[in-house]
Design a protein around this motif. Structure first.
Motif, PDB file in Angstrom:
ATOM      1  N   THR A   1       0.275  -4.817   1.845  1.00 23.41           N
ATOM      2  CA  THR A   1       0.373  -4.575   3.338  1.00 23.41           C
ATOM      3  C   THR A   1       1.996  -4.721   3.483  1.00 23.41           C
ATOM      4  N   GLU A   2       3.012  -5.102   1.964  1.00 25.75           N
ATOM      5  CA  GLU A   2       4.660  -4.844   2.058  1.00 25.75           C
ATOM      6  C   GLU A   2       4.368  -3.309   1.284  1.00 25.75           C
ATOM      7  N   LEU A   3       3.374  -2.842   0.673  1.00 30.31           N
ATOM      8  CA  LEU A   3       3.389  -1.354  -0.144  1.00 30.31           C
ATOM      9  C   LEU A   3       4.256  -1.916  -1.670  1.00 30.31           C
ATOM     10  N   VAL A   4       3.868  -2.792  -1.781  1.00 32.92           N
ATOM     11  CA  VAL A   4       5.044  -2.889  -3.227  1.00 32.92           C
ATOM     12  C   VAL A   4       4.264  -3.535  -4.293  1.00 32.92           C
ATOM     13  N   LEU A   5       4.616  -3.126  -5.633  1.00 32.51           N
ATOM     14  CA  LEU A   5       3.931  -3.670  -6.605  1.00 32.51           C
ATOM     15  C   LEU A   5       5.250  -4.321  -7.844  1.00 32.51           C
ATOM     16  N   THR A   6       5.023  -5.434  -8.180  1.00 34.83           N
ATOM     17  CA  THR A   6       5.690  -5.938  -9.008  1.00 34.83           C
ATOM     18  C   THR A   6       5.020  -6.049 -10.765  1.00 34.83           C
ATOM     19  N   ALA A   7       5.404  -5.059 -11.969  1.00 33.27           N
ATOM     20  CA  ALA A   7       4.371  -6.038 -13.097  1.00 33.27           C
ATOM     21  C   ALA A   7       5.218  -5.819 -13.993  1.00 33.27           C
ATOM     22  N   ARG A   8       4.747  -6.424 -15.225  1.00 29.51           N
ATOM     23  CA  ARG A   8       5.785  -6.112 -16.483  1.00 29.51           C
ATOM     24  C   ARG A   8       5.153  -4.896 -17.441  1.00 29.51           C
ATOM     25  N   ALA A   9       6.168  -4.508 -17.942  1.00 29.84           N
ATOM     26  CA  ALA A   9       6.928  -2.995 -18.183  1.00 29.84           C
ATOM     27  C   ALA A   9       5.281  -2.978 -19.599  1.00 29.84           C
ATOM     28  N   GLY A  10       4.786  -3.838 -20.281  1.00 30.43           N
ATOM     29  CA  GLY A  10       3.690  -3.719 -21.042  1.00 30.43           C
ATOM     30  C   GLY A  10       2.016  -2.950 -20.080  1.00 30.43           C
ATOM     31  N   THR A  11       1.977  -3.230 -18.638  1.00 29.57           N
ATOM     32  CA  THR A  11       1.049  -3.104 -18.553  1.00 29.57           C
ATOM     33  C   THR A  11       0.404  -1.724 -18.320  1.00 29.57           C
ATOM     34  N   PRO A  12      -0.585  -1.864 -18.447  1.00 30.71           N
ATOM     35  CA  PRO A  12      -0.737  -0.475 -18.740  1.00 30.71           C
ATOM     36  C   PRO A  12      -1.196   0.382 -17.718  1.00 30.71           C
ATOM     37  N   LEU A  13      -0.858   1.500 -17.267  1.00 28.80           N
ATOM     38  CA  LEU A  13      -0.235   2.276 -16.159  1.00 28.80           C
ATOM     39  C   LEU A  13      -2.132   2.322 -15.585  1.00 28.80           C
ATOM     40  N   ALA A  14      -3.727   2.113 -16.026  1.00 34.70           N
ATOM     41  CA  ALA A  14      -5.066   2.517 -15.495  1.00 34.70           C
ATOM     42  C   ALA A  14      -5.200   0.612 -14.486  1.00 34.70           C
ATOM     43  N   GLU A  15      -4.188   0.023 -15.637  1.00 30.15           N
ATOM     44  CA  GLU A  15      -4.773  -1.407 -15.075  1.00 30.15           C
ATOM     45  C   GLU A  15      -3.751  -1.617 -13.687  1.00 30.15           C
ATOM     46  N   ILE A  16      -2.289  -1.023 -13.100  1.00 28.70           N
ATOM     47  CA  ILE A  16      -2.027  -0.569 -11.834  1.00 28.70           C
ATOM     48  C   ILE A  16      -3.007   0.077 -11.028  1.00 28.70           C
ATOM     49  N   GLU A  17      -3.238   1.462 -11.723  1.00 27.99           N
ATOM     50  CA  GLU A  17      -3.860   1.785 -10.729  1.00 27.99           C
ATOM     51  C   GLU A  17      -5.229   1.869  -9.911  1.00 27.99           C
ATOM     52  N   ALA A  18      -6.539   0.969 -10.864  1.00 25.23           N
ATOM     53  CA  ALA A  18      -7.835   0.195 -11.150  1.00 25.23           C
ATOM     54  C   ALA A  18      -6.853  -0.542  -9.658  1.00 25.23           C
ATOM     55  N   VAL A  19      -5.658  -1.414  -9.366  1.00 21.89           N
ATOM     56  CA  VAL A  19      -5.634  -2.367  -8.924  1.00 21.89           C
ATOM     57  C   VAL A  19      -5.297  -1.811  -7.638  1.00 21.89           C
ATOM     58  N   LEU A  20      -4.199  -0.584  -7.387  1.00 24.49           N
ATOM     59  CA  LEU A  20      -4.027  -0.184  -5.938  1.00 24.49           C
ATOM     60  C   LEU A  20      -5.432   0.654  -5.627  1.00 24.49           C
ATOM     61  N   ALA A  21      -5.798   1.113  -5.968  1.00 26.47           N
ATOM     62  CA  ALA A  21      -7.143   1.892  -5.961  1.00 26.47           C
ATOM     63  C   ALA A  21      -8.332   1.059  -4.877  1.00 26.47           C
ATOM     64  N   GLU A  22      -7.966  -0.726  -5.159  1.00 29.72           N
ATOM     65  CA  GLU A  22      -9.113  -0.685  -4.575  1.00 29.72           C
ATOM     66  C   GLU A  22      -8.683  -1.632  -3.760  1.00 29.72           C
ATOM     67  N   ARG A  23      -7.451  -1.330  -3.380  1.00 32.18           N
ATOM     68  CA  ARG A  23      -6.914  -1.671  -1.796  1.00 32.18           C
ATOM     69  C   ARG A  23      -6.311  -0.533  -0.897  1.00 32.18           C
ATOM     70  N   GLY A  24      -7.249   1.041  -1.604  1.00 29.49           N
ATOM     71  CA  GLY A  24      -6.839   2.120  -1.203  1.00 29.49           C
ATOM     72  C   GLY A  24      -5.033   2.330  -0.859  1.00 29.49           C
ATOM     73  N   GLN A  25      -4.542   2.504  -1.909  1.00 28.97           N
ATOM     74  CA  GLN A  25      -2.646   2.303  -1.947  1.00 28.97           C
ATOM     75  C   GLN A  25      -3.062   3.322  -3.595  1.00 28.97           C
ATOM     76  N   CYS A  26      -2.082   3.605  -4.266  1.00 29.37           N
ATOM     77  CA  CYS A  26      -1.887   4.696  -5.183  1.00 29.37           C
ATOM     78  C   CYS A  26      -0.483   4.789  -5.375  1.00 29.37           C
ATOM     79  N   LEU A  27      -0.038   5.007  -6.600  1.00 30.31           N
ATOM     80  CA  LEU A  27       1.398   5.758  -7.076  1.00 30.31           C
ATOM     81  C   LEU A  27       1.218   7.396  -6.751  1.00 30.31           C
ATOM     82  N   ALA A  28       2.119   6.818  -5.660  1.00 35.64           N
ATOM     83  CA  ALA A  28       2.226   8.868  -5.184  1.00 35.64           C
ATOM     84  C   ALA A  28       2.952   9.818  -5.775  1.00 35.64           C
ATOM     85  N   PHE A  29       3.762   9.189  -6.856  1.00 36.06           N
ATOM     86  CA  PHE A  29       4.730   9.925  -7.616  1.00 36.06           C
ATOM     87  C   PHE A  29       3.231  11.096  -8.391  1.00 36.06           C
ATOM     88  N   GLU A  30       2.032  10.074  -8.957  1.00 34.37           N
ATOM     89  CA  GLU A  30       0.994  10.667  -9.981  1.00 34.37           C
ATOM     90  C   GLU A  30       1.044  10.707 -10.998  1.00 34.37           C
TER      91      GLU A  30
END
Lengths: 495, 370
Positions: free
Chosen positions: B58-87
């Motif tokens: 609901t804050e539209l913010v995600l914080t992750a460590r630099a070594g986090t796989p991009l795919a992991e972040i995108e999967a977590v966002l997708a579960e909540r209907g959100q995305c990295l809009a810059f693709e």
């Protein structure tokens, strides 16, 4: 130091600077008599006043460059100024410095409807850009409340926002290219007419740098198509927490409103008494939610948001019936600051940003602080992006009240930092929030900021003393505000 | 690999390198090693410094460590209907160019196939087809934690949308390719995923398509991507169903079934266009800049990003058109990015020294002098 020797020194320096400037600019572009300097003694933060040594009003970029070269050679500090609407004292002059007004660089150089850009000089007013773009069905998105007066150069210096920035971004998201003049008088192009530029993102770095890195002499902004339709809903709540929860619910539903604003009861009452927007004056809070896009999209979203607002406990939800009513709903919000100005001799506007979910807690703690200091506070909140403007009502004519107001303001900003926010969302640090910077950043971070400044301005002559406090200054502040025994900057000597 | 906080360990490595003026080559997934000049230095691997630190939908913010796989972040966002809009492009497996591309095209990561990370994505400031409509990677960066060249761990910006306290150093890190600091943590603005996306193919030549893209962008249409592959034009619509339907009628053309596959191939440089041999250039130009005569070119970003093959340098041509060039693929890696003017280079060098006085962080990756 001997006082008369100091004033003689200033007098000699002024004479030297005026002589140098008159060799570069026509006489009417150089002001140095006290009565001519008076209009420049403060910006929108009028509690701070200082006459500049001299004011220069160049008409061309070449003149700006020549003035900068002269000041660099004479080691005269330079403070750039646009319309002077800033709220943090960023354009506060220096007694030993030149006030460089960019007000005469006010041409719209080009509007390109195909590439959707406008190339303008820094003294062009924010709203004038949208007015020039309107015949092409385009507009400039960032819309600070002061947009009828504030200039684009100042917007770049402060990275100004507005009520639409949740969806359309801040100045930094809507500027493509800057022409800047350095302290040495060199002209640089940052950014490009393309969507990116080679090397470091100096465009982003310059935006919001409060006039400490360079003087902006030309701005190319991105224009957006005017939305087909905009619709606004007004919801009234008996409880501020419910209004806060409604904001989260709208965003969780995947809706990105063009604007999402909240006002608390004191702000509602002040605005209603001023502009008769038809606000429910008994409500603890109102929420204004604007949706824009295509006709079909807006119709669909208005229905969904209405349901969400009712489900969140709103006691009343109104949809503006027509454009006139939409304007009226907004008029109350946009007039909130002057409205508060009517009910109090003075007010002090804060500008913290907080994670939205902490809003109910922050508001109740602000209420407690307001009680403690005996100073009323009205709250206006850019709810979509968490930017909170508490307005402290006070009377500067009552001895000690300004000082108590400033202390209350500092306590509020410290609260914003404590909940994971920041001391300034859009008004800038200027001279006003230097103490807050010491609370938000540690010595190593501040040293990094100073190193960045030195890379652009090794002599330290551009707007010195603003935006980033010296470690020395922080040590002085730290001595005044020690919380929980955690002394900041323990390595520095105390005074 | 489990989440782990290696910040202090990494900072210690940088402090040691600073003390001995030892150059460091910052690596993680190794998927973008080819996108820059070769770096000579001790490997500083940040892959283990990973994990999502905070995500509040609901804050539209995600914080992750630099070594986090991009795919992991995108999967977590997708579960909540959100995305990295810059693709962001991953440039991971399968490799850019795809099967059948030239063997030397995009060299694989040194240790075999690994995943793109958040840190590498932000360091390279890479954005996909939505960029002109949604914004670039740098537009979504809200805060960073970095190690500067002295080994100091510094946090700038934060997790809120609006923050003008101090210079905007988080955005400065985007695209600096690690030359100003080792990224430890990034906070990004995230957005709801459009409920519907639909791609149209239109039988238009490149010149007509370019004019059409610019005209569309000046109208309130829900366009989220527009490109031309040399034969046909493609436009993607995204948003509420009603809006997409209305725009589809207005734009014309044929709806294609595998729109997302098409745009993913464009984003990852796996489209057939990128399989040819030769030196591949990326031109970043004003969106309406006239088409230059190239044997083949791929137009993306509604005209603002163009891909061409050329064995002759295109620096001057790109600059004359109001933009810049980068050499994405070529045996010669000496000059990869558009040369800077002497004044700009001098400023870049001072800025580099402000963060990394001994020049130990990814030296030479962007330019020999940085």
């Amino acid at each position: 130091m001997n006082v008369s020797a100091t004033s003689q020194d200033v007098h000699a320096r002024r004479a030297e600077l005026v002589r140098g400037l008159l060799a570069l600019l026509p006489a009417e572009s150089v002001l140095h008599e006290p009565e001519d300097l008076r209009p420049y003694e403060c910006d929108g933060l009028s509690a701070y006043r200082q006459l500049p040594m001299v004011v220069a009003l160049p008409r061309t970029v070449e003149q700006v460059q020549a003035v900068m070269r002269l000041c660099h050679r004479l080691e005269v500090p330079v403070v750039a100024r646009g319309a002077g609407t800033g709220l943090s004292g960023g354009a506060l002059p220096r007694a030993d410095g030149l006030l460089l007004s960019l007000a005469r660089l006010k041409s719209i150089l080009a509007v390109d409807p195909v590439a959707r850009t406008a190339r303008v000089q820094p003294g062009v007013r924010n709203l004038a850009i949208s007015e020039a773009a309107r015949p092409f069905g385009l507009y400039y998105a960032p819309d600070p409340s002061s947009q009828i007066a504030c200039t684009i150069g100042g917007n770049v210096a402060e990275n100004s926002g507005g009520v639409h920035c949740l969806k359309y971004g801040l100045t930094v998201h809507n500027v493509l290219k800057l022409e800047v003049v350095t302290m040495e008088g060199e002209r640089l192009t940052l950014g490009a007419d393309a969507l990116d530029a080679p090397g470091y993102d100096l465009l982003a770095l310059m935006t919001g740098s409060e006039g400490l890195l360079g003087v902006v002499v030309e701005v190319t902004v991105r224009l957006l198509p005017l939305p087909e339709r905009a619709q606004v809903l007004l919801a009234a709540y008996d409880d501020v927490a419910q209004a806060g929860a409604a904001v989260g619910a709208i965003i969780a539903a995947g809706i990105l409103p063009a604007g999402l604003e909240m006002m608390d009861n004191p702000a509602i009452r002040a605005a209603e008494d001023f502009v008769y927007a038809g606000y429910p004056v008994e409500a603890a809070a109102i929420l204004l939610c604007e949706l824009d896009g295509t006709n079909a999209e807006v119709s669909e979203q208005v229905m969904r948001v209405r349901e969400l607002l009712i489900a969140s406990g709103a006691r009343e939800v109104r949809t503006a019936r027509d454009e006139a009513e939409r304007q009226l709903f907004w008029k109350g919000r946009k007039a909130a600051f002057p409205a508060v100005g009517r009910i109090s001799p003075d007010y002090y506007c804060m500008d913290g940003t907080i994670p939205r979910r902490r809003l109910p807690e922050v508001l109740s703690r602000i209420a407690a602080l307001s009680q403690e200091y005996g100073l009323p506070v009205a709250n206006v909140f850019h709810a979509g992006d968490g930017n909170l403007h508490p307005l402290i009502l006070y009377d500067a004519n009552r001895p000690g009240e300004l000082e108590r107001t400033e202390e209350l303001g500092r306590r509020i900003l410290e609260l914003c930092i404590e909940v994971g926010g920041t001391i300034t969302g859009e008004h800038g640090v200027g001279v006003e929030k230097l103490a807050g910077m010491c609370a938000q950043f540690g010595a190593a971070q501040l040293a990094q900021f100073h190193a960045v400044k030195a890379a652009f301005d090794p002599a330290g002559l551009l707007n010195p003393g603003k935006a980033v406090p010296t470690l020395h200054r922080c040590a002085e502040f730290g001595a005044m505000h020690v919380h929980g025994g955690n002394l900041k900057f323990p390595e520095l000597p105390r005074f | 690999m489990p989440a782990a906080d290696l910040a202090e360990e990494l900072a210690e490595r940088v402090r040691a390198a600073h003390a001995t003026a030892t150059p460091l080559c910052i690596v993680a997934g190794g998927t973008k090693t080819w996108l820059g000049r070769p770096v000579q230095g001790e490997r500083l691997d940040v892959t283990g410094h990973r994990g999502i630190v905070a995500y509040e939908p609901t804050e539209l913010v995600l914080t992750a460590r630099a070594g986090t796989p991009l795919a992991e972040i995108e999967a977590v966002l997708a579960e909540r209907g959100q995305c990295l809009a810059f693709e962001p492009p991953h440039f991971a497996s399968p490799r850019p160019g795809g099967e059948g591309s030239q063997p030397d095209a995009f060299p694989p990561p040194p240790r075999g196939e690994r995943a793109a990370t958040l840190g590498g994505t932000v360091a390279c400031n890479l954005s996909g087809p939505a960029r002109p409509y949604a914004g670039a990677c740098r537009d979504f960066v809200l805060g960073v934690r970095i190690i500067n060249g002295r080994g100091e761990v510094l946090r700038f910006g934060g997790e809120v949308m609006k923050n003008v306290a101090g210079y905007d150093l988080p955005r400065l890190m985007a695209g600096a390719q690690g030359t100003l600091g080792v990224l430890l943590e990034v906070s990004l603005k995230v957005l709801p995923r459009p409920p519907l996306a639909s791609t149209l193919a239109l039988e238009l030549d490149a010149v007509t398509a370019l004019a059409r893209f610019n005209a569309w962008a000046g109208q309130p249409l829900p366009i989220t991507a527009a490109g031309h592959d040399g034969e046909r034009a493609y436009a993607r619509l995204g948003g509420a169903e009603a809006a997409v339907q209305a725009a589809r009628l207005k734009l014309g053309g044929e709806t294609i079934d595998d729109g997302e596959t098409f745009w993913a191939a464009v984003r990852e440089l796996r489209h057939g266009f990128f399989r040819a041999s030769g030196s591949l250039w990326r031109l970043s130009l004003p969106p309406a800049a006239p088409l230059a005569a190239h044997a083949r070119q791929f137009i993306d970003w509604g005209g603002a990003q163009r891909w061409v093959y050329s064995e002759h340098p295109l620096w001057e041509q790109a600059a004359a058109a109001g933009g810049h060039a980068s050499l994405y693929r070529s045996p010669d890696r000496e000059r990869v990015f558009q040369p800077l003017s002497p004044a700009m280079l001098a400023l870049h060098r001072r800025l580099k020294a402000a963060f990394d006085p001994k020049g130990i962080l990814n030296p030479g990756r962007l330019y020999p002098e940085l």
